[in-house]
Design a protein around this motif. Structure first.
Motif, PDB file in Angstrom:
ATOM      1  N   PRO A 218       3.799   1.014  16.377  1.00 45.93           N
ATOM      2  CA  PRO A 218       3.683  -0.327  17.040  1.00 45.93           C
ATOM      3  C   PRO A 218       3.681  -1.069  15.753  1.00 45.93           C
ATOM      4  N   ASP A 219       4.739  -2.427  16.071  1.00 45.96           N
ATOM      5  CA  ASP A 219       4.438  -3.299  14.551  1.00 45.96           C
ATOM      6  C   ASP A 219       3.302  -4.213  14.998  1.00 45.96           C
ATOM      7  N   GLU A 220       2.064  -4.077  15.613  1.00 46.19           N
ATOM      8  CA  GLU A 220       0.665  -4.776  16.537  1.00 46.19           C
ATOM      9  C   GLU A 220      -0.241  -4.134  15.917  1.00 46.19           C
ATOM     10  N   THR A 221      -0.404  -2.603  15.316  1.00 46.13           N
ATOM     11  CA  THR A 221      -1.150  -1.980  15.075  1.00 46.13           C
ATOM     12  C   THR A 221      -1.160  -1.804  13.575  1.00 46.13           C
ATOM     13  N   ARG A 222       0.656  -1.586  13.471  1.00 48.16           N
ATOM     14  CA  ARG A 222       0.687  -1.839  11.569  1.00 48.16           C
ATOM     15  C   ARG A 222      -0.415  -3.514  10.885  1.00 48.16           C
ATOM     16  N   ILE A 223       0.208  -4.717  11.579  1.00 49.58           N
ATOM     17  CA  ILE A 223      -0.306  -5.732  11.934  1.00 49.58           C
ATOM     18  C   ILE A 223      -2.119  -5.651  11.207  1.00 49.58           C
ATOM     19  N   ASN A 224      -2.461  -5.185  12.324  1.00 49.23           N
ATOM     20  CA  ASN A 224      -3.861  -4.834  12.060  1.00 49.23           C
ATOM     21  C   ASN A 224      -4.052  -4.150  11.066  1.00 49.23           C
ATOM     22  N   MET A 225      -3.353  -3.300  10.568  1.00 51.58           N
ATOM     23  CA  MET A 225      -4.252  -2.474   9.569  1.00 51.58           C
ATOM     24  C   MET A 225      -3.684  -3.434   8.119  1.00 51.58           C
ATOM     25  N   LEU A 226      -3.146  -4.123   8.158  1.00 53.77           N
ATOM     26  CA  LEU A 226      -3.222  -4.819   7.352  1.00 53.77           C
ATOM     27  C   LEU A 226      -3.896  -5.952   7.186  1.00 53.77           C
ATOM     28  N   GLU A 227      -4.266  -6.242   8.660  1.00 50.42           N
ATOM     29  CA  GLU A 227      -5.812  -7.411   8.435  1.00 50.42           C
ATOM     30  C   GLU A 227      -6.658  -6.484   7.881  1.00 50.42           C
ATOM     31  N   GLU A 228      -6.630  -5.094   8.303  1.00 52.37           N
ATOM     32  CA  GLU A 228      -8.621  -5.161   7.787  1.00 52.37           C
ATOM     33  C   GLU A 228      -8.290  -4.558   5.853  1.00 52.37           C
ATOM     34  N   LEU A 229      -7.039  -4.451   5.329  1.00 53.14           N
ATOM     35  CA  LEU A 229      -6.887  -4.157   4.091  1.00 53.14           C
ATOM     36  C   LEU A 229      -6.401  -6.191   3.748  1.00 53.14           C
ATOM     37  N   ALA A 230      -6.612  -6.801   4.078  1.00 52.43           N
ATOM     38  CA  ALA A 230      -5.877  -8.482   3.361  1.00 52.43           C
ATOM     39  C   ALA A 230      -7.847  -8.201   3.653  1.00 52.43           C
ATOM     40  N   LYS A 231      -8.621  -7.738   4.816  1.00 49.47           N
ATOM     41  CA  LYS A 231     -10.340  -8.604   4.632  1.00 49.47           C
ATOM     42  C   LYS A 231     -10.527  -7.602   3.495  1.00 49.47           C
ATOM     43  N   ARG A 232     -10.734  -7.488   3.142  1.00 50.18           N
ATOM     44  CA  ARG A 232     -11.334  -6.270   1.919  1.00 50.18           C
ATOM     45  C   ARG A 232      -9.910  -6.442   0.300  1.00 50.18           C
ATOM     46  N   ASP A 233      -9.469  -7.745   0.435  1.00 45.57           N
ATOM     47  CA  ASP A 233      -9.124  -8.165  -0.500  1.00 45.57           C
ATOM     48  C   ASP A 233      -8.079  -7.841  -1.526  1.00 45.57           C
ATOM     49  N   LEU A 234      -7.030  -6.769  -0.358  1.00 45.22           N
ATOM     50  CA  LEU A 234      -6.606  -5.716  -0.930  1.00 45.22           C
ATOM     51  C   LEU A 234      -4.943  -5.549  -0.930  1.00 45.22           C
ATOM     52  N   LEU A 235      -4.653  -6.024  -0.843  1.00 47.75           N
ATOM     53  CA  LEU A 235      -3.001  -6.498  -0.417  1.00 47.75           C
ATOM     54  C   LEU A 235      -2.348  -6.615  -1.453  1.00 47.75           C
ATOM     55  N   GLY A 236      -2.929  -6.709  -2.511  1.00 45.46           N
ATOM     56  CA  GLY A 236      -2.787  -6.812  -4.085  1.00 45.46           C
ATOM     57  C   GLY A 236      -2.013  -5.386  -4.499  1.00 45.46           C
ATOM     58  N   HIS A 237      -2.078  -4.115  -3.112  1.00 45.04           N
ATOM     59  CA  HIS A 237      -1.595  -2.712  -3.985  1.00 45.04           C
ATOM     60  C   HIS A 237      -0.485  -2.256  -2.144  1.00 45.04           C
TER      61      HIS A 237
END
Length: 292
Positions: A218-237
């Motif tokens: 589900p996309d909702e879980t994808r977004i949850n995972m992206l949120e966890e990466l965003a919290k760690r300032d890792l969206l640059g990867h």
């Protein structure tokens, strides 16, 4: 062909692919030119200027089809070289050395693909099986690492249902690959934050590239995972895409279509607090850094 940084880039797509012989399903032959061209034209008008097309040898790759799409839609298409996964390899691959496979990859990068005007911009998608990494798959990875060393081009990998990510990266590292020039595909089909963090820690990019395939995950879980990466300032990867592979994925055939990422998924990200700057990082700046 360099990335046009004025627009977005989809990091993992197929514009012509034919896996129907292996899968016994004509839906797996994505070849409907007029429908695909219309969707690409719509993408360009919405600010998607680049598509990384990861169909390689024996996946039904059709470079002339891609050349026509570039001409008719204005989409910048980056073509690929390599071999896919076990079950989709030609018989002759098993007898080839890694060095011979490397030479094929370098030829398609430096000289061109078949008799077309296209040169491969990347090595991909090369993959491992679900919960397995076969000897022949490893041979292709070894060849990819050597071809990357000779050409500097990035490597794009395929995880079967988000398995074997660590094994791929460990092996590429053993083969001397530049991990900062590696992007790992299909990391969004299993809720495995530890694997994502480990892959990023090695210097690689991770792809959330099956967006919209809610029957798989589900996309909702994808977004949850992206949120966890965003919290760690890792969206640059992190990079985003849809991995459209079937006729039934196209909008006119009842599927989500290529605009789904922009029209449906990005609004959901914005509702969850993602900023335009974060979106630009994943869809513009990261692909520009890796694929140029």
């Amino acid at each position: 062909m360099p990335i046009n940084n004025e627009g977005y880039t989809y990091c993992h797509e197929h514009l012509y692919i034919d896996l129907s012989p292996q899968k016994g399903n004509i839906d797996c032959k994505l070849d409907q030119y007029s429908l695909i061209a219309q969707e690409l034209s719509d993408l360009v008008s919405h600010g998607v200027f680049n598509i990384v097309e990861v169909t390689n040898r024996y996946m039904g790759r059709n470079p002339h089809f891609l050349e026509c799409l570039k001409r008719d839609t204005g989409m910048n298409i980056l073509a690929s070289t390599g071999y896919y996964i076990e079950g989709f390899f030609p018989k002759e691959l098993y007898d080839k050395s890694a060095e011979a496979i490397r030479d094929e990859m370098v030829q398609e990068i430096e000289v061109g693909i078949e008799d077309s005007g296209l040169k491969a911009s990347l090595i991909g998608e090369i993959g491992s099986s679900e919960n397995a990494f076969t000897d022949t798959e490893k041979k292709v990875f070894k060849a990819a690492a050597m071809a990357q060393y000779e050409t500097g081009r990035p490597i794009s990998t395929h995880l079967s249902f988000s398995t074997m990510g660590k094994e791929q990266i460990v092996f590429l590292k053993q083969c001397g690959a530049d991990l900062s020039r590696v992007t790992v595909g299909h990391c969004d089909l299993r809720n495995d934050l530890d694997q994502l963090l480990w892959i990023i820690d090695q210097g690689c990019y991770v792809q959330f590239d099956t967006i919209g395939k809610n029957s798989y995950f589900p996309d909702e879980t994808r977004i949850n995972m992206l949120e966890e990466l965003a919290k760690r300032d890792l969206l640059g990867h992190v990079m985003l895409s849809l991995d459209i592979t079937r006729r039934s994925h196209l909008k006119k055939n009842g599927g989500p279509g290529f605009l789904y990422l922009l029209d449906t998924f990005l609004p959901k990200l914005k509702e969850r607090g993602f900023t335009q700057q974060q979106v630009d990082t994943m869809l513009r700046h990261n692909p520009y850094t890796l694929f140029n």
